[in-house]
Design an enzyme around this catalytic site. Structure first.
Site, PDB file in Angstrom:
ATOM      1  N   ASP A 220     -21.730 -46.749   8.548  1.00 46.05           N
ATOM      2  CA  ASP A 220     -23.113 -47.004   8.153  1.00 46.05           C
ATOM      3  C   ASP A 220     -23.245 -47.215   6.646  1.00 46.05           C
ATOM      4  O   ASP A 220     -23.735 -48.235   6.181  1.00 46.05           O
ATOM      5  CB  ASP A 220     -24.027 -45.857   8.610  1.00 46.05           C
TER       6      ASP A 220
ATOM      7  N   ASP B  37     -20.973 -44.053   0.133  1.00 44.90           N
ATOM      8  CA  ASP B  37     -21.580 -43.541  -1.096  1.00 44.90           C
ATOM      9  C   ASP B  37     -20.436 -43.202  -2.058  1.00 44.90           C
ATOM     10  O   ASP B  37     -19.958 -44.061  -2.803  1.00 44.90           O
ATOM     11  CB  ASP B  37     -22.443 -42.335  -0.722  1.00 44.90           C
TER      12      ASP B  37
HETATM   13  P1  5GP Z   1     -19.672 -40.494   1.135  1.00 42.09           P
HETATM   14  O1  5GP Z   1     -18.587 -39.664   1.735  1.00 42.09           O
HETATM   15  O2  5GP Z   1     -19.323 -41.947   1.007  1.00 42.09           O
HETATM   16  O3  5GP Z   1     -20.198 -39.914  -0.151  1.00 42.09           O
HETATM   17  O4  5GP Z   1     -20.927 -40.370   2.104  1.00 42.09           O
HETATM   18  C1  5GP Z   1     -20.978 -41.040   3.320  1.00 42.09           C
HETATM   19  C2  5GP Z   1     -21.874 -40.345   4.304  1.00 42.09           C
HETATM   20  O5  5GP Z   1     -22.954 -39.641   3.660  1.00 42.09           O
HETATM   21  C3  5GP Z   1     -22.519 -41.401   5.187  1.00 42.09           C
HETATM   22  O6  5GP Z   1     -21.741 -41.657   6.339  1.00 42.09           O
HETATM   23  C4  5GP Z   1     -23.870 -40.773   5.491  1.00 42.09           C
HETATM   24  O7  5GP Z   1     -23.745 -39.921   6.606  1.00 42.09           O
HETATM   25  C5  5GP Z   1     -24.195 -39.935   4.272  1.00 42.09           C
HETATM   26  N1  5GP Z   1     -25.025 -40.684   3.305  1.00 42.09           N
HETATM   27  C6  5GP Z   1     -24.637 -41.156   2.091  1.00 42.09           C
HETATM   28  N2  5GP Z   1     -25.661 -41.784   1.479  1.00 42.09           N
HETATM   29  C7  5GP Z   1     -26.720 -41.712   2.325  1.00 42.09           C
HETATM   30  C8  5GP Z   1     -28.067 -42.204   2.266  1.00 42.09           C
HETATM   31  O8  5GP Z   1     -28.540 -42.834   1.304  1.00 42.09           O
HETATM   32  N3  5GP Z   1     -28.865 -41.932   3.337  1.00 42.09           N
HETATM   33  C9  5GP Z   1     -28.434 -41.249   4.439  1.00 42.09           C
HETATM   34  N4  5GP Z   1     -29.310 -41.045   5.424  1.00 42.09           N
HETATM   35  N5  5GP Z   1     -27.151 -40.774   4.522  1.00 42.09           N
HETATM   36  C10 5GP Z   1     -26.309 -41.023   3.491  1.00 42.09           C
END
Ligand code: 5GP
Length: 190
Positions: A112, A115
């Site tokens: 999805d 980040d």
């Molecule tokens: P990362 O490990 O890349 O920092 O974060 C990824 C996960 O964090 C995504 O799969 C999602 O579940 C959550 N996440 C990161 N940014 C957002 C955002 O802006 N909105 C939402 N609803 N979830 C996010």
């Protein structure tokens, strides 16, 4: 009286916690179509096993799998990351594992949102260890400038500013997943 075209849009129309539209429903539809065509061309001779990461990717996966005009297979895994609602710690736990054996398969991981990239990096390492013939990633959204390492994404839907967003599968405490567009969430998050 005619029924509204997208009831969920009406449901959230006056929600004070929702800010600007980051990606409209029409833009999502168009881009998912383009990604589908690109994936179909790249995988013409080897239909992929599409692996969706729950729960956030469920809507993207549903639309993307239909936009790829190939006899794809679909499987899902669910991960939960330790950390606050907005910041991933990088320590990820598999809550639901795949049913499929990945050995020798052409795997397309469907995410999805990327980040920090820590969740993706964990999931990728975990899947590579299962000896697929190939592994590529399709991420609907990538937040600009926050990844610590280059996440090596073969397909990207949209690059968005570093704001917290909801809709089209993405939630806050399980809400807003059925919002048919991506909006900024302006309420408190975790
Ligand atoms: P990362 O490990 O890349 O920092 O974060 C990824 C996960 O964090 C995504 O799969 C999602 O579940 C959550 N996440 C990161 N940014 C957002 C955002 O802006 N909105 C939402 N609803 N979830 C996010």
């Amino acid at each position: 009286m005619t029924a509204p075209e997208r009831p969920a849009l009406d449901t959230y129309r006056d929600d004070p916690l929702l800010g600007d539209v980051v990606v409209s429903h029409d833009a999502l539809e168009a881009r998912v179509g383009e990604l589908g065509e690109q994936i179909a061309a790249d995988y013409r001779d080897r239909p992929p096993l599409m692996v969706g990461v729950l729960k956030g990717a469920f809507m993207f996966m549903a639309d993307l799998s239909r936009a790829v005009g190939l006899p794809v297979e679909c499987d899902f895994m669910a991960v939960s990351s330790y950390g606050s609602a907005t910041k991933t710690s990088g320590v990820v736990r598999i809550v639901k594992d795949l049913d499929a054996d990945l050995t020798g398969r052409h795997v397309l991981l469907v995410e999805d949102i990327v980040d920090s990239g820590l969740t993706l990096s964990y999931v990728r390492r975990n899947l590579v260890a299962r000896n697929p013939a190939s592994l590529e990633v399709c991420a609907l959204l990538v937040k600009e400038g926050l990844q610590r390492a280059d996440p090596d994404l073969r397909y990207v839907g949209f690059r968005i500013p570093p704001v917290f967003v909801v809709g089209y599968g993405l939630d806050v405490a399980e809400r807003y997943r059925n919002l048919p567009e991506i909006r900024v969430y302006e309420g408190p998050v975790g």
